[in-house]
Scaffold this motif. Sequence first.
Motif, mmCIF file in Angstrom:
data_model
loop_
_atom_site.group_PDB
_atom_site.id
_atom_site.type_symbol
_atom_site.label_atom_id
_atom_site.label_comp_id
_atom_site.label_asym_id
_atom_site.label_seq_id
_atom_site.Cartn_x
_atom_site.Cartn_y
_atom_site.Cartn_z
ATOM 1 N N ASN A 458 -15.785 65.677 8.661
ATOM 2 C CA ASN A 458 -14.862 66.693 8.133
ATOM 3 C C ASN A 458 -13.681 66.068 7.374
ATOM 4 O O ASN A 458 -12.533 66.449 7.560
ATOM 5 N N ARG A 459 -13.995 65.109 6.496
ATOM 6 C CA ARG A 459 -12.945 64.478 5.697
ATOM 7 C C ARG A 459 -12.802 65.088 4.310
ATOM 8 O O ARG A 459 -11.799 64.876 3.644
ATOM 9 N N MET A 460 -13.812 65.830 3.854
ATOM 10 C CA MET A 460 -13.796 66.336 2.488
ATOM 11 C C MET A 460 -13.026 67.656 2.413
ATOM 12 O O MET A 460 -13.498 68.702 2.844
ATOM 13 N N ASN A 461 -11.820 67.579 1.884
ATOM 14 C CA ASN A 461 -10.970 68.758 1.687
ATOM 15 C C ASN A 461 -10.961 69.656 2.927
ATOM 16 O O ASN A 461 -11.273 70.844 2.856
ATOM 17 N N PRO A 462 -10.595 69.111 4.073
ATOM 18 C CA PRO A 462 -10.692 69.881 5.321
ATOM 19 C C PRO A 462 -9.788 71.098 5.317
ATOM 20 O O PRO A 462 -8.711 71.112 4.736
#
Length: 476
Positions: A458-462
């Motif tokens: 969950n690192r992409m634009n959380p």
Amino acid sequence: MATGNMPRPVPERIQGAIRDLTALLGERATAAEAVREHHSHGESYHPAALPDAVCFPKSTPEVSEIMKISARHQVPVIPFGAGTSMEAQVNAIHGGITIDMREMNKVVRISAEDLQATVEAGMPRKQLIKALANTGFTFFIDPGADATIGGMASTRASGTTAVRYGTMRENVMGLKVVLADGRVMHTGSRARKSAAGYDLTHLFVGAEGTLGVITEVTLRLHPLPEEVGAASCNFPSIREAVETAIEAIQLGVPVARIELMDEAQVEACNNYSKTSYPVAPTLFFEFHGDSPRGVADQAETVKRITEEHSGVGFRWFATPEEREALWKMRHEAYFANCAVRKGGKMFTTDICVPISRLADCIVESKKDVARCAFPAPVVGHVGDGNFHMSFILDPNNPEELAEAKIVEEKIIRRALEMGGTCTGEHGIGTGRKKYLLDEHGAGLDAMRAIKQAFDPDNRMNPGKMVEPQVLFPRAE
């Protein structure tokens, strides 16, 4: 001793990420507060949120290395284009690394024979139009703002010409994407069609940076029309204007644009753009064709339809200068609305419904805001059932924002009941996440599964689009 105003300590994982970014990019990685503030917001009413660092890559390999640094230090990543998003897609609500793509603004390939162009994701839309000059082709998707092509793909943008030429969904043929772990993936091909596997291209179109970072986009081009004409017509009521647009579409008139302004929007644009249109519900048309006769036939058909719906003052714009002034006025509607109230802040709806329900939806929505304390002009791409109601709020009055949210929810719920959507072109971001379950049902679980597969940390634009299972702490 009081410490309330002292700077918060920077977590070690953030410090480590900044060290690695600086080693990779030098001065193109920064934690300067002024740069971080610039990248903390788009054009929406949503609260700004600072990233911990901002970097400016110049190539896909550099983006890949940034993603590996993000993975190593477990720091979120937020892609950033021109900062024109309307639903907080670029706000770093959990901190992290903002990747500003605007240094990646080159043309990779223009293939006029194939009606294609491949460009880096940070290329602004107007720069692309200039690059296509003298080719005989152009790219028609026009969201109004000079957004980047990557940002337009990420939000599945459209605009005034979508009624004829489609949205980014129909005009993106392939992508180069950097995944959360740094791997580089190509989707689609240069062929006009393919049945090879899942349609990964259109999975990323509209994903708002939550699955990967788009670094290149292959676009479908369209021939420049031989002849162009435009017209306007005003109506005694909003219903008659909208029903005119619906009938034109149902009869198959190949209009390139059908734009609606209600009387409040016309007045705002007159004041801002120094125009003099009658203050009444108004439709604006553009016609594209292969010959003057073809364009004239389209216009004559539409003129007859307007007369059947009590339209008056059908006005023809014959010269390129007149048409340019018309659409300049239309594209300045956002700024015209902000100028209605000094210091006003925009809260914009983005409703899209089946065109058969559009008149009812707009009329009922105008009733919803009739007693509100703030102005709410209406502008719409009515040819494809999309309209925006612009709540012009006093940013120092939280009661107005609370009222606007209540009214917006009522309008969205009505649109969903009519078989429509909570957003036609602005995207989900943070503001419309709560409506996804009602709109998609079990499909929301499928979206979460896709998110988990592409971005398990969950690192992409959380915090955008699909609520992540694990949120990053803002501080340690």
